[in-house]
Design a protein around this motif. Structure first.
Motif: not given
Length: 280
Positions: A67, A69, A94-96, A98-99
């Protein structure tokens, strides 16, 4: 009287077709989110074989980051600055994800799932030092050797019957013999000694060695000997059908290999600061 057909708009010719494919793509397996550390080591790898990395498509594997960033926009810019072509990410959170989309990267849709973090290394494998490794997945463990990550500085996997080093002072293993076919997308890297392959090397596969490369079968992929500027190295094969050959930074593309040597036993060596092909 004008025919009705003549007045109709002709059916437009199909402009494209969509096809699924599995090309050989280099995978940058991130082991740190430190973009500066990645750039330092990547610059060193590229300097050893700049022609090999030129315009190379890159798939970013984020599995080892968990996880954590990572600035994928900065990383994509870094790769483009070095004439690499970032195309997509694999195994993002999920965050990666989006990036990645914000950075203009694709997201690889694959049935592969995240590998367990606590898994033990494969038998005989030597962990690659440093925060970044370049290359596709390793070869099957059933052969005498294993496909090491492309461009990594770590030692190649030892043969099964080789004993582990008793201490750090022992010299590195001298060469590697691979008895199984080298398939498209596989990369075998030997930083010390000769690389000997006893089976066919498929189109899209890559062999890299600091010393000589011997292929006692058809060579259809890429072969790079003398990777650390060893101009005394040679490439030997029983059937020269290569896509690309290189020794100490000198190289020949497939269409530059003389026709009289295609499909025949050959030796590639350095003479007068260029590559020459001679019959075995």
């Amino acid at each position: 009287m004008v025919s009705g057909r003549r007045g109709e708009k002709r059916q437009e010719q199909q402009a494209f077709a969509l096809k699924g494919t599995m090309p050989a793509i280099t995978m940058l397996c991130l082991r740190t989110a430190d973009v500066s550390a990645i750039e330092r080591q990547l610059t060193d790898h590229i300097s050893q074989m700049p022609h090999f990395f030129l315009h190379l498509p890159i798939l970013l594997d984020l599995d080892a980051l968990g996880d954590e960033p990572v600035d994928l926009g900065a990383l994509a810019g870094l790769l483009r600055k070095h004439n690499l072509v970032p195309i997509a990410v694999r195994n993002p959170t999920d965050a990666q994800r989006e990036r990645a989309v914000a950075a203009g990267l694709g997201v690889l849709r694959t049935p592969l799932t995240r590998s367990p973090r606590q898994g033990a290394p494969a038998e005989g494998a030597t962990p690659t030092p440093g925060p970044v490794a370049v290359g596709p997945a390793p070869a099957d463990r059933g052969g005498a050797g294993a496909a090491a990550d492309r461009g990594t500085a770590g030692p190649a996997r030892r043969p099964r019957d080789a004993a582990p080093a008793p201490d750090a002072a022992e010299p590195p293993p001298a060469g590697l013999t691979v008895r199984h076919p080298v398939r498209s997308g596989q990369v075998i890297y030997v930083p010390h000694g000769d690389l000997v392959v006893l089976s066919p090397v498929s189109s899209g596969a890559e062999l890299i060695a600091n010393d000589n490369i011997h292929v006692y079968a058809p060579l259809r992929g890429r072969a790079m000997a003398g990777a650390h500027n060893n101009a005394d190295a040679s490439i030997f094969c029983m059937s020269l059908e290569a896509e690309f050959v290189s020794i100490a930074g000198r190289y020949l593309m497939a269409d530059e290999i003389p026709d009289e040597h295609r499909g025949k036993p050959a030796r590639i060596s350095v003479q007068n600061d260029g590559l020459v092909v001679t019959r075995l």
